[in-house]
Design a protein around this motif. Structure first.
Motif, PDB file in Angstrom:
ATOM      1  N   LYS A 146      19.784  52.743   0.159  1.00  0.00           N
ATOM      2  CA  LYS A 146      20.746  52.807   1.269  1.00  0.00           C
ATOM      3  C   LYS A 146      20.144  53.488   2.481  1.00  0.00           C
ATOM      4  O   LYS A 146      19.423  54.466   2.366  1.00  0.00           O
ATOM      5  CB  LYS A 146      21.996  53.571   0.839  1.00  0.00           C
ATOM      6  CG  LYS A 146      22.850  52.822  -0.150  1.00  0.00           C
ATOM      7  CD  LYS A 146      24.151  53.529  -0.395  1.00  0.00           C
ATOM      8  CE  LYS A 146      25.036  52.737  -1.331  1.00  0.00           C
ATOM      9  NZ  LYS A 146      26.303  53.424  -1.561  1.00  0.00           N
TER      10      LYS A 146
ATOM     11  N   SER B  70      17.608  50.322   6.520  1.00  0.00           N
ATOM     12  CA  SER B  70      17.633  49.413   7.668  1.00  0.00           C
ATOM     13  C   SER B  70      19.055  49.310   8.201  1.00  0.00           C
ATOM     14  O   SER B  70      20.022  49.529   7.476  1.00  0.00           O
ATOM     15  CB  SER B  70      17.100  48.043   7.273  1.00  0.00           C
ATOM     16  OG  SER B  70      17.935  47.478   6.273  1.00  0.00           O
ATOM     17  N   ILE B  71      19.143  48.933   9.469  1.00  0.00           N
ATOM     18  CA  ILE B  71      20.449  48.806  10.122  1.00  0.00           C
ATOM     19  C   ILE B  71      20.514  47.443  10.796  1.00  0.00           C
ATOM     20  O   ILE B  71      19.610  47.062  11.538  1.00  0.00           O
ATOM     21  CB  ILE B  71      20.666  49.912  11.165  1.00  0.00           C
ATOM     22  CG1 ILE B  71      20.585  51.284  10.521  1.00  0.00           C
ATOM     23  CG2 ILE B  71      22.005  49.731  11.878  1.00  0.00           C
ATOM     24  CD1 ILE B  71      20.606  52.429  11.502  1.00  0.00           C
ATOM     25  N   ASP B  72      21.586  46.679  10.547  1.00  0.00           N
ATOM     26  CA  ASP B  72      21.809  45.393  11.220  1.00  0.00           C
ATOM     27  C   ASP B  72      22.623  45.663  12.489  1.00  0.00           C
ATOM     28  O   ASP B  72      23.685  46.278  12.424  1.00  0.00           O
ATOM     29  CB  ASP B  72      22.567  44.419  10.327  1.00  0.00           C
ATOM     30  CG  ASP B  72      21.738  44.007   9.118  1.00  0.00           C
ATOM     31  OD1 ASP B  72      20.502  44.013   9.231  1.00  0.00           O
ATOM     32  OD2 ASP B  72      22.351  43.678   8.091  1.00  0.00           O
ATOM     33  N   VAL B  73      22.109  45.209  13.620  1.00  0.00           N
ATOM     34  CA  VAL B  73      22.805  45.419  14.896  1.00  0.00           C
ATOM     35  C   VAL B  73      23.079  44.068  15.529  1.00  0.00           C
ATOM     36  O   VAL B  73      22.169  43.254  15.692  1.00  0.00           O
ATOM     37  CB  VAL B  73      21.949  46.291  15.831  1.00  0.00           C
ATOM     38  CG1 VAL B  73      22.643  46.465  17.164  1.00  0.00           C
ATOM     39  CG2 VAL B  73      21.641  47.628  15.188  1.00  0.00           C
ATOM     40  N   LYS B  74      24.337  43.822  15.894  1.00  0.00           N
ATOM     41  CA  LYS B  74      24.717  42.590  16.589  1.00  0.00           C
ATOM     42  C   LYS B  74      25.284  42.961  17.938  1.00  0.00           C
ATOM     43  O   LYS B  74      26.118  43.854  18.041  1.00  0.00           O
ATOM     44  CB  LYS B  74      25.761  41.824  15.779  1.00  0.00           C
ATOM     45  CG  LYS B  74      25.242  41.267  14.483  1.00  0.00           C
ATOM     46  CD  LYS B  74      26.310  40.449  13.778  1.00  0.00           C
ATOM     47  CE  LYS B  74      25.770  39.937  12.462  1.00  0.00           C
ATOM     48  NZ  LYS B  74      26.762  39.157  11.727  1.00  0.00           N
TER      49      LYS B  74
END
Length: 59
Positions: free
Chosen positions: A51, A54-58
């Motif tokens: 956990k 990584s981070i998903d950014v939209k």
């Protein structure tokens, strides 16, 4: 008689020396545990390493 007393003193000194070493080791271990408990992020990362990597950014 004096040899028996001398042997008793040597045994007592050895016991005290071993006890001091054990106490020093325990103190070092306690310090390490306290340090790790104070670093909450490190504990969480060790417990759940998958956990937060990584981070998903939209946009």
């Amino acid at each position: 008689m004096s040899m028996a007393m001398s042997q008793g003193q040597v045994k007592q000194q050895a016991s005290v020396s071993v006890m001091k070493k054990a106490m020093d080791t325990a103190e070092g271990n306690a310090g390490f545990i306290n340090k790790m408990m104070g670093d909450e992020k490190a504990i969480q990362q060790v417990a759940q390493p998958h956990k937060g990597g990584s981070i998903d950014v939209k946009l």
